[in-house]
Structure formats: structure tokens, C-alpha cells
Design a protein around this motif. Structure first.
Motif, short mmCIF file in Angstrom:
data_model
loop_
_atom_site.label_atom_id
_atom_site.label_comp_id
_atom_site.label_asym_id
_atom_site.label_seq_id
_atom_site.Cartn_x
_atom_site.Cartn_y
_atom_site.Cartn_z
N SER A 1 -3.16 24.47 21.06
CA SER A 1 -1.92 25.16 21.42
C SER A 1 -1.71 25.07 22.92
CB SER A 1 -2.00 26.63 20.99
OG SER A 1 -2.84 27.36 21.88
N PRO A 2 -0.48 25.30 23.41
CA PRO A 2 -0.25 25.22 24.86
C PRO A 2 -1.16 26.13 25.68
CG PRO A 2 1.84 25.19 23.71
CD PRO A 2 0.79 25.45 22.66
N ALA A 3 -1.37 27.37 25.23
CA ALA A 3 -2.23 28.28 26.00
C ALA A 3 -3.67 27.80 25.98
CB ALA A 3 -2.14 29.70 25.44
N THR A 4 -4.12 27.30 24.83
CA THR A 4 -5.48 26.77 24.75
C THR A 4 -5.64 25.56 25.66
OG1 THR A 4 -5.52 27.48 22.43
CG2 THR A 4 -7.27 26.01 23.15
N ALA A 5 -4.65 24.66 25.62
CA ALA A 5 -4.71 23.47 26.47
C ALA A 5 -4.71 23.86 27.95
CB ALA A 5 -3.53 22.56 26.17
N GLY A 6 -3.94 24.88 28.30
CA GLY A 6 -3.91 25.30 29.70
C GLY A 6 -5.25 25.82 30.18
N LEU A 7 -5.91 26.64 29.36
CA LEU A 7 -7.23 27.15 29.74
C LEU A 7 -8.24 26.03 29.77
CD1 LEU A 7 -9.26 29.40 30.32
CD2 LEU A 7 -9.42 29.81 27.85
N ALA A 8 -8.20 25.13 28.79
CA ALA A 8 -9.15 24.01 28.77
C ALA A 8 -8.98 23.13 30.00
CB ALA A 8 -8.94 23.18 27.51
N ARG A 9 -7.75 22.85 30.36
CA ARG A 9 -7.48 22.01 31.53
C ARG A 9 -8.02 22.68 32.79
NH1 ARG A 9 -2.40 22.31 31.21
NH2 ARG A 9 -2.22 20.72 29.58
N ARG A 10 -7.80 23.96 32.91
CA ARG A 10 -8.23 24.68 34.12
C ARG A 10 -9.75 24.71 34.23
NH1 ARG A 10 -7.43 31.04 35.38
NH2 ARG A 10 -7.68 30.95 37.64
N VAL A 11 -10.42 24.98 33.13
CA VAL A 11 -11.88 25.07 33.14
C VAL A 11 -12.51 23.71 33.39
CG1 VAL A 11 -13.89 25.52 31.69
CG2 VAL A 11 -12.01 27.14 31.72
N LEU A 12 -12.04 22.69 32.67
CA LEU A 12 -12.67 21.36 32.78
C LEU A 12 -12.33 20.67 34.10
CD1 LEU A 12 -12.30 19.98 29.15
CD2 LEU A 12 -14.24 21.16 30.20
N ALA A 13 -11.22 21.02 34.71
CA ALA A 13 -10.85 20.41 35.99
C ALA A 13 -11.60 21.02 37.17
CB ALA A 13 -9.35 20.53 36.23
N THR A 14 -12.24 22.16 36.94
CA THR A 14 -12.97 22.83 38.03
C THR A 14 -14.25 22.07 38.36
OG1 THR A 14 -12.12 24.99 37.35
CG2 THR A 14 -14.12 24.98 38.70
N GLY A 15 -14.50 21.88 39.61
CA GLY A 15 -15.74 21.24 40.05
C GLY A 15 -16.83 22.28 40.20
N ALA A 16 -17.83 22.22 39.32
CA ALA A 16 -18.92 23.20 39.34
C ALA A 16 -20.11 22.62 38.60
CB ALA A 16 -18.48 24.51 38.68
N ASN A 17 -21.30 22.83 39.14
CA ASN A 17 -22.50 22.34 38.46
C ASN A 17 -22.62 22.96 37.08
OD1 ASN A 17 -23.33 21.72 41.44
ND2 ASN A 17 -24.85 20.70 40.17
N ALA A 18 -22.84 22.12 36.09
CA ALA A 18 -22.91 22.56 34.70
C ALA A 18 -24.26 23.22 34.41
CB ALA A 18 -22.70 21.37 33.77
N PRO A 19 -24.36 23.91 33.28
CA PRO A 19 -25.66 24.49 32.88
C PRO A 19 -26.71 23.41 32.69
CG PRO A 19 -23.88 25.42 31.57
CD PRO A 19 -23.29 24.27 32.34
N ALA A 20 -27.96 23.80 32.67
CA ALA A 20 -29.08 22.87 32.53
C ALA A 20 -28.91 22.02 31.27
CB ALA A 20 -30.39 23.64 32.46
N GLY A 21 -29.15 20.72 31.43
CA GLY A 21 -29.06 19.81 30.29
C GLY A 21 -27.67 19.32 29.99
N ILE A 22 -26.68 19.78 30.73
CA ILE A 22 -25.29 19.37 30.50
C ILE A 22 -24.83 18.39 31.57
CG2 ILE A 22 -22.91 20.17 30.27
CD1 ILE A 22 -24.63 21.15 28.02
N GLY A 23 -25.06 18.76 32.82
CA GLY A 23 -24.50 17.99 33.93
C GLY A 23 -25.08 16.62 34.12
N ASP A 24 -26.29 16.35 33.55
CA ASP A 24 -26.88 15.02 33.71
C ASP A 24 -26.82 14.23 32.41
OD1 ASP A 24 -28.66 16.51 32.27
OD2 ASP A 24 -30.45 15.92 33.41
N ASP A 25 -26.02 14.67 31.46
CA ASP A 25 -25.88 13.99 30.17
C ASP A 25 -24.62 13.12 30.20
OD1 ASP A 25 -25.24 13.33 27.51
OD2 ASP A 25 -26.34 15.05 26.76
N PRO A 26 -24.77 11.80 30.22
CA PRO A 26 -23.59 10.92 30.32
C PRO A 26 -22.59 11.12 29.19
CG PRO A 26 -25.60 9.68 30.77
CD PRO A 26 -26.03 11.03 30.26
N GLU A 27 -23.07 11.37 27.99
CA GLU A 27 -22.14 11.55 26.88
C GLU A 27 -21.30 12.81 27.06
OE1 GLU A 27 -23.87 11.25 23.05
OE2 GLU A 27 -24.82 9.32 23.44
N LEU A 28 -21.91 13.89 27.53
CA LEU A 28 -21.14 15.11 27.76
C LEU A 28 -20.22 14.97 28.97
CD1 LEU A 28 -23.87 17.79 26.99
CD2 LEU A 28 -21.90 17.16 25.58
N GLY A 29 -20.69 14.24 29.99
CA GLY A 29 -19.81 13.97 31.12
C GLY A 29 -18.60 13.16 30.70
#
Length: 484
Positions: free
Chosen positions: A77-105
């Protein structure tokens, strides 16, 4: 993920306070050392979002892993897409095991692309290490480049790839790159190899046209390669039929430019009202509202007579223009209702305006409760009251008893996920709360969650400090009650 697939990062940076030769008068204390996390695949920002670099602090890696793939694959939905865009566009170190996983990146990047942030994803992938050694990261980089029109850059991404070069996607991209690089024979051979692996009728049609001059037919916007082929062939990529069949990423990339205000307000109003009345469902209504927004704003500025002011104010809110909606609502005074409108219609409009403007108006909420009692269990005022109360509205003592009897449907979200969402919001785990809300909303489909789950999401997002997103979810839910 096997260790061989993890990214190799530089060692942790260490900042130490330098000791000066002159000790402070209160005495020399121990050196304070603070470790800073090394950059990872989630560190580079895709856009300025207003969220901090501590977004993922204390977030559960499992919650992120569960929700992230949904944002790249499911219609939102538009509201869901807006929140997803905002969260994923933020530059921030991910939780352990996420930030160094190429598939998740890569999933993060593909989700950004699907949400209309191909340019931002392209910038992110320019700054992360290990792209050439990961087929998923390279595919995201190639798609971002193709969608933004950087065909040569996409070809270089394909050339640099050091693994899985014989996969179908890479053969199709290589054939295209060879064709635009005047390597006709090589392109024909690679095209044949690609066709032997997977069948893609649209790609085959477009490549045959590029290589042999056969009729190309209509443009195809299923993915970045087909879009690049369509552009190279000079096909019209903006026709309604082509855009309707496009992938979400291409639809977002091809948003029409803002239209100029109309000169014939009477004709513009008639066209807008017809389109809005003909729209079925909130998604279609929102599209029609955005297309009509310049005309609606011009009508409000001109103080022109309005055929259906409630409908036009509702459309202004759906288009993200609460100022125009407020101007239209301000003209509706006295005891005379606009033609075709009911007191419940006005109560719902007032509630939506209050949510859009962030006003916690107890009088409006009490009015919804009153309309909900009068209309009974099927009245849209009952779920509307639930959503507005979740946004922080205060119910008066007189209205609490009837409000407590409202039961507008059932929850469809996993009960455990809702409990974890409430706990994450209360603890200030902003990124985790956002991902839990996104998981619930993505599972609900393109219309978003129903009123009961939506109210829980609105309250949790508000508590987690994501007020703008909470308001967007509330407005969307309130509009859904007014659009059939």
C-alpha cells in the motif's frame, strides 16, 4: 550464510582520546576508548530520511531477515511503501549477521529499486565493497543502472562479475551489451545461449528487433534489460498499456511530471469528478486523485463552485495535499450538507483531515463515536474511531463506554508479532518496530491492513517515534473506509 560469502571488511576503527602533556587540575583519568562499527552493506544512505544512524540499535536480526524479502517482492500500500522506502534508504549499520550478508544487501537494494529509489540504490551500490564477487549485488547494481538510463554502467557491472557469469540474467544482459557495442555476431551467439536457458518472449522479441530489424511491437517494462531494449529501439514507454504492465520499479521511475494547472476549470472539474467516481478501490482512487490534484488545487484557489466538495477534499487528502482539503472543508459551513453527502461522510472527512494534520481533536473523535453508535456495527465510523484513537485522540468520559463496545472486525496478523511490535515500540527499538509493522502490512496486501491491525500499527509507530508514518497509515486507513 557460509563464511566464504561474507564480505571482508576493514578492522574496526578505534577513536581514543589523546592525552595532552598538561593534565587537568582534577587529575588524570583513564583513557576512554570507543569502538565504532565498520561500514557495512546498510551503512550508505540512499536518501536523506530524517532517521538516525542508530536505527537498527538492539534490533533482532531475525525480524529484519523475515521482513526484508517481502518489501522487494510483494505489492505494498502507499503508506507501507512510504515507510519501507524511508527505513531502507536510511544509512545505518545493520544488526549482526545482516550488514555483511551480500544476499540481504542485494535484497535491500532491490527493494529500494522496487520502491522507486533506483537512483538511491545505484548510489548505495557504488559505495559498498564486494559487488563484483556477488551475483545478487551485481544484479541489483545492473538493474539500478539500467532503470536510471546508465546502460554503459550496467554493461561494466556485468563485465566485472566474477561469479555465476553463465546465469540467464547475465547472458541476456551480455547479449544486449554486445549488441549496443556493435558486436553483432557475439550478441547473436549469446542471445541464442540465453534463449536455450530460459524463455522470455518479450526479451526475445525486442532482441530480434535490435539484431535483425524485425518488428519490435510494444515496449516492455518488465525489468531493466527490457526497458533498456525498448529505449534503444525508440519505443514509446509511456503509453497507458505499457505502464500498466510495468514492474513496480519501472512504474515508479516513469511517474509523469506534475501537470500544469488547467485553464478550463469547468471541464477540469467534470473530468476529475468522473475519474474519481469511476475509481474502484483505494489504489485506483489514489492514482486518480494524484492525476486530478492540480485541477482540485486550482478549483480551491479560485473559490470555484464545486460539484462534489466532499469527494474533492477526500481526493486532495489521497494526493497528499491536506492544505487544499482544508480549504475545501472550510467552505462547508452551516447546517446544509453538500448534495449526496451525509453527516457520517463529513465526520470521516474531518477525522482524515485531523490525522493528516497531526491534530488530536477529541471533539472529532467523540463525533465519530456518536456516528458509530447511531449507525451500528456496520457503520464506517466505528473502525474510523479506532484508528483515530490509536493516533493519540482522547475519548471523552461520556464517549468511552459506547466506544468500548466497538468491535470492527478481527485481526489477521500473528498475535505474537503484534506483541513483539508493541514491546519493540515501547523499548524504542525503532528499526525493529518499523520492520515488524512492515511485515504485517506487506502480508495484508496492496490495500494494507484492516482497521484492527492498522490501529495497532498506528499506535506502535507513534510510540516508536515514527509519527509521520503513523499518520500516513491512519490517513490511508480512514480513506479506505470512504472509498469503495
Amino acid at each position: 550464510m557460509a563464511p566464504s560469502k561474507r564480505l571482508t571488511t576493514c578492522s574496526t576503527f578505534v577513536l581514543a582520546a589523546a592525552l595532552l602533556s598538561a593534565a587537568p587540575a582534577w587529575g588524570q583519568g583513564p583513557v576512554q576508548v570507543q569502538s565504532l562499527a565498520a561500514p557495512d552493506l546498510f551503512s550508505p544512505p540512499a536518501a536523506q530520511t530524517g532517521l538516525s544512524g542508530d536505527l537498527w540499535k538492539d534490533a533482532s536480526p531475525g525480524v529484519v531477515k523475515e521482513a526484508l524479502p517481502k518489501l522487494a517482492a510483494k505489492p505494498l500500500s502507499p503508506a507501507t511503501a512510504g515507510l519501507a522506502r524511508r527505513v531502507l534508504a536510511t544509512g545505518a549499520n545493520a544488526p549482526a549477521g545482516i550488514g555483511d550478508d551480500p544476499e540481504l544487501g542485494a535484497t535491500r537494494a532491490m527493494a529500494l529499486i522496487a520502491l522507486g529509489e533506483a537512483k538511491g540504490a545505484d548510489a548505495v551500490l557504488d559505495r559498498v565493497p564486494g559487488v563484483a564477487g556477488s551475483a545478487p549485488l551485481s544484479m541489483a547494481a545492473a538493474e539500478a543502472a539500467l532503470i536510471t538510463g546508465a546502460d554503459d554502467k550496467a554493461c561494466k557491472v556485468g563485465e566485472a562479475l566474477s561469479v555465476e557469469r553463465g546465469g540467464p540474467y547475465w547472458l541476456r544482459l551480455r547479449a544486449f551489451c554486445q549488441a549496443i557495442g556493435d558486436q553483432h555476431d557475439a550478441a547473436q551467439l549469446t542471445f541464442t545461449l540465453a534463449a536455450q536457458q530460459t524463455k522470455d518472449a518479450d526479451y526475445a522479441r525486442l532482441m530480434n528487433a535490435l539484431l535483425s530489424g524485425t518488428p519490435a511491437g510494444a515496449a516492455n517494462l518488465k525489468n531493466g534489460i527490457n526497458y533498456a531494449l525498448s529505449r534503444k529501439l525508440g519505443l514509446d514507454v509511456s503509453t497507458p498499456a505499457v505502464v500498466a504492465a510495468a514492474s513496480p520499479a519501472l512504474k515508479a521511475a516513469l511517474r509523469p511530471a506534475d501537470a500544469a494547472p488547467p485553464t478550463d476549470l469547468t471541464a477540469a472539474q467534470a473530468s476529475a469528478v468522473a475519474a474519481l467516481r469511476g475509481a474502484k478501490g483505494l489504489a485506483a482512487f489514489t492514482d486518480a486523485a494524484k492525476a486530478a490534484q492540480p485541477a482540485i488545487a486550482a478549483l480551491a484557489r479560485a473559490d470555484a463552485p464545486l460539484e462534489d466538495p466532499v469527494l474533492l477534499a477526500r481526493a486532495a487528502l489521497a494526493a497528499g495535499d491536506p492544505a487544499t482539503a482544508r480549504a475545501i472543508r472550510g467552505k462547508l459551513t452551516g447546517d446544509v450538507l453538500p448534495a449526496g453527502a451525509t453527516t457520517t461522510d463529513l465526520a470521516l472527512l474531518d477525522a482524515t483531515l485531523a490525522a493528516a494534520e497531526g491534530k488530536k481533536d477529541g471533539q472529532i473523535l467523540d463525533g465519530l463515536v456518536e456516528r458509530g453508535v447511531q449507525g451500528g456495527a456496520k457503520s464506517p465510523a466505528q473502525p474510523a474511531a479506532l484508528i483515530l484513537a490509536a493516533l493519540g485522540g482522547v475519548v471523552s468520559p461520556e464517549a468511552r463506554a459506547p466506544f468500548a463496545t466497538f468491535d470492527p472486525g478481527k485481526s489477521t496478523a500473528p498475535a505474537g508479532r503484534l506483541i513483539v511490535l508493541d514491546e519493540a515500540a515501547a523499548a524504542g527499538r525503532q528499526g525493529e518496530a518499523a520492520m515488524l509493522a512492515l511485515s504485517i502490512a506487506a502480508d495484508a496486501g496492496p490495500a494494507g491492513p484492516g482497521p484492527v491491525d492498522r490501529a495497532r500499527l498506528v499506535r506502535a509507530l507513534l510510540k516508536a517515534g515514527l509519527e509521520a508514518d503513523a499518520r500516513a497509515f491512519a490517513v490511508e486507513g480512514l480513506l479506505a473506509l470512504q472509498v469503495k
